[in-house]
Scaffold this active site. Structure first.
Site, mmCIF file in Angstrom:
data_model
loop_
_atom_site.group_PDB
_atom_site.id
_atom_site.type_symbol
_atom_site.label_atom_id
_atom_site.label_comp_id
_atom_site.label_asym_id
_atom_site.label_seq_id
_atom_site.Cartn_x
_atom_site.Cartn_y
_atom_site.Cartn_z
ATOM 1 N N ARG A 1 0.836 -1.213 0.000
ATOM 2 C CA ARG A 1 0.000 0.000 0.000
ATOM 3 C C ARG A 1 0.865 1.254 0.000
ATOM 4 O O ARG A 1 1.839 1.347 0.745
ATOM 5 C CB ARG A 1 -0.895 0.035 1.236
ATOM 6 N N GLU B 1 8.942 1.376 20.534
ATOM 7 C CA GLU B 1 7.505 1.459 20.806
ATOM 8 C C GLU B 1 6.697 0.425 20.027
ATOM 9 O O GLU B 1 6.891 0.259 18.821
ATOM 10 C CB GLU B 1 7.019 2.861 20.447
ATOM 11 N N GLU C 1 -0.512 2.551 23.870
ATOM 12 C CA GLU C 1 -1.408 3.330 23.012
ATOM 13 C C GLU C 1 -2.718 2.580 22.778
ATOM 14 O O GLU C 1 -3.785 3.196 22.688
ATOM 15 C CB GLU C 1 -0.695 3.595 21.687
ATOM 16 N N HIS D 1 0.002 8.891 24.556
ATOM 17 C CA HIS D 1 -0.072 8.916 23.102
ATOM 18 C C HIS D 1 -0.839 10.161 22.664
ATOM 19 O O HIS D 1 -1.758 10.608 23.339
ATOM 20 C CB HIS D 1 -0.770 7.653 22.598
ATOM 21 N N GLU E 1 3.308 13.826 23.728
ATOM 22 C CA GLU E 1 3.613 13.623 22.312
ATOM 23 C C GLU E 1 2.923 14.698 21.476
ATOM 24 O O GLU E 1 1.749 15.019 21.694
ATOM 25 C CB GLU E 1 3.136 12.244 21.848
#
Length: 385
Positions: free
Chosen positions: A37, A239, A265, A315, A338
């Site tokens: 993609r 992460e 997250e 997050h 963040e």
């Protein structure tokens, strides 16, 4: 004082959304037709969905943008449970929403609870005439330090170097970059990931914290091999190297080398984060107040983390809720927030007041509530959902 209505609405308007320069690796990339993609293309419009909790006296709390998938859950499941209740009874309202459905503990229903909880905090702030960080016990500092999250930026070497230096010049003392390759890309892809880390470290120098995100696109074996290769670049954390439910694997990764491990997250509630802490496999918890249970639950997750000596760095799906919580809590537990450099301006497109860092930190908002208001000048259509 009573909640009179809970509404969701959608706004649309023209916007200049640039094409994504590069995308990150993801869970679906184990299948070649998904791995091929391209990055997302440009758009000339923006759409945002919001939840509004109204108080009988005319005040309202607003939060968003939220996931459209949560709208029917808010309207059909949560609104009937809290309409007619006192909006100031936050613990009661959260617990009622949580107990209202046996599947509320994770996923879209907990994301819906999170959105309503954040809107309720906005309403309480407006009723009190105070920003939410004040209601939470803050401030603990005059500004909220942020790290530059570099999702969507090119991995072409010269452009990486330019962006790294641009963020340093803007005052950020930490940056996060996103790996593009995973297990199906073999050793060639692994070397490309290492090359990204090397270029970023050489451009940043020794005194800037660097983090790297895998967005759940690796497996334990691949992550273990990558940790060994990443150690020379001294990441502050690696992460979401594996899918969120692989809790035991985070502990194995942490034991495999000297790279700190971050996740959360895609985890929910204090009980989900307690499991992460009990395994001893996570150095940094990344609870998102938009999803983990709202502002109310993020504060509780922070209390748990403090007992285990772990950091919570939320997050950044929405910087508003995270910034208010970080501003109200001790820096030893919540050191920074963040800021998605490329995506936050898009997320805040319809807002009257943009919440963004200056010199690498966000100045504490002073408006009552969270500070989210819709700018009518940017809206060409609005409809109730």
């Amino acid at each position: 004082m009573r909640i009179s209505a809970v509404r969701c609405f959608e706004v649309q308007g023209p916007a200049e959304i640039p094409a994504q320069e590069e995308r990150q690796v993801g869970m679906l990339d184990i299948y070649p037709h998904f791995a091929s993609r391209p990055p997302a293309g440009p758009r000339d419009h923006q759409t945002g969905v919001y939840v509004q909790v109204e108080e009988a006296g005319g005040a309202y709390g607003l939060f968003g943008p939220i996931f459209p998938e949560t709208v029917p859950l808010i309207q059909n499941k949560l609104a009937p449970m809290i309409t007619g209740q006192d909006p100031r009874a936050g613990e009661y309202l959260w617990d009622v929403m949580y107990r209202s459905d046996r599947h509320a503990r994770k996923g879209y229903l907990m994301m819906a609870i999170s959105a309503v909880d954040c809107a309720l905090w906005d309403l309480r702030g407006k009723l009190a005439g105070e920003p939410v960080w004040r209601l939470l016990g803050g401030p603990t500092r005059p500004t909220v330090p942020c790290y530059a999250s570099m999702l969507g930026y090119s991995h072409e070497p010269a452009r990486i170097v330019a962006r790294v230096r641009e963020m340093i010049d803007a005052g950020y003392r930490a940056q996060k970059w996103f790996f593009r390759y995973g297990p199906n890309d073999g050793l060639v892809g692994m070397e490309r990931n290492v090359t990204l880390a090397r270029i970023v470290r050489e451009a940043a120098g020794p005194n800037i914290d660097l983090m790297f995100d895998c967005w759940m696109g690796w497996d334990l074996s691949y992550a273990t091999r990558m940790i060994e290769r990443l150690e020379p670049f001294r990441p502050r954390w690696l992460e979401e190297a594996v899918p969120a439910d692989r809790i035991a694997e985070f502990a194995q990764m942490r034991d495999a080398g000297r790279v700190p491990i971050a996740t959360g997250e895609h985890e929910y509630t204090r009980w989900g984060f307690l499991q992460l802490l009990q395994t001893g496999g996570v150095d940094v918890l990344q609870a998102d107040p938009d999803w983990c249970g709202g502002i109310s639950e993020l504060v509780k997750i922070g209390t748990l983390a403090s007992a285990y000596g772990r950091h919570v760095i939320p997050h950044g799906h929405s910087v508003y809720a995270a910034a208010h919580v970080v501003a109200s809590q001790p820096p030893v537990t919540f050191p920074m927030a963040e800021y998605l450099v490329r995506y936050q301006p898009m997320a805040q497109h319809f807002h009257t007041h943009m919440l963004a860092p200056e010199g690498g930190a966000i100045t504490l908002p002073t408006l009552p509530g969270l500070g989210i208001e819709i700018d009518p000048a940017k809206v060409t259509s609005r409809r109730d959902l």
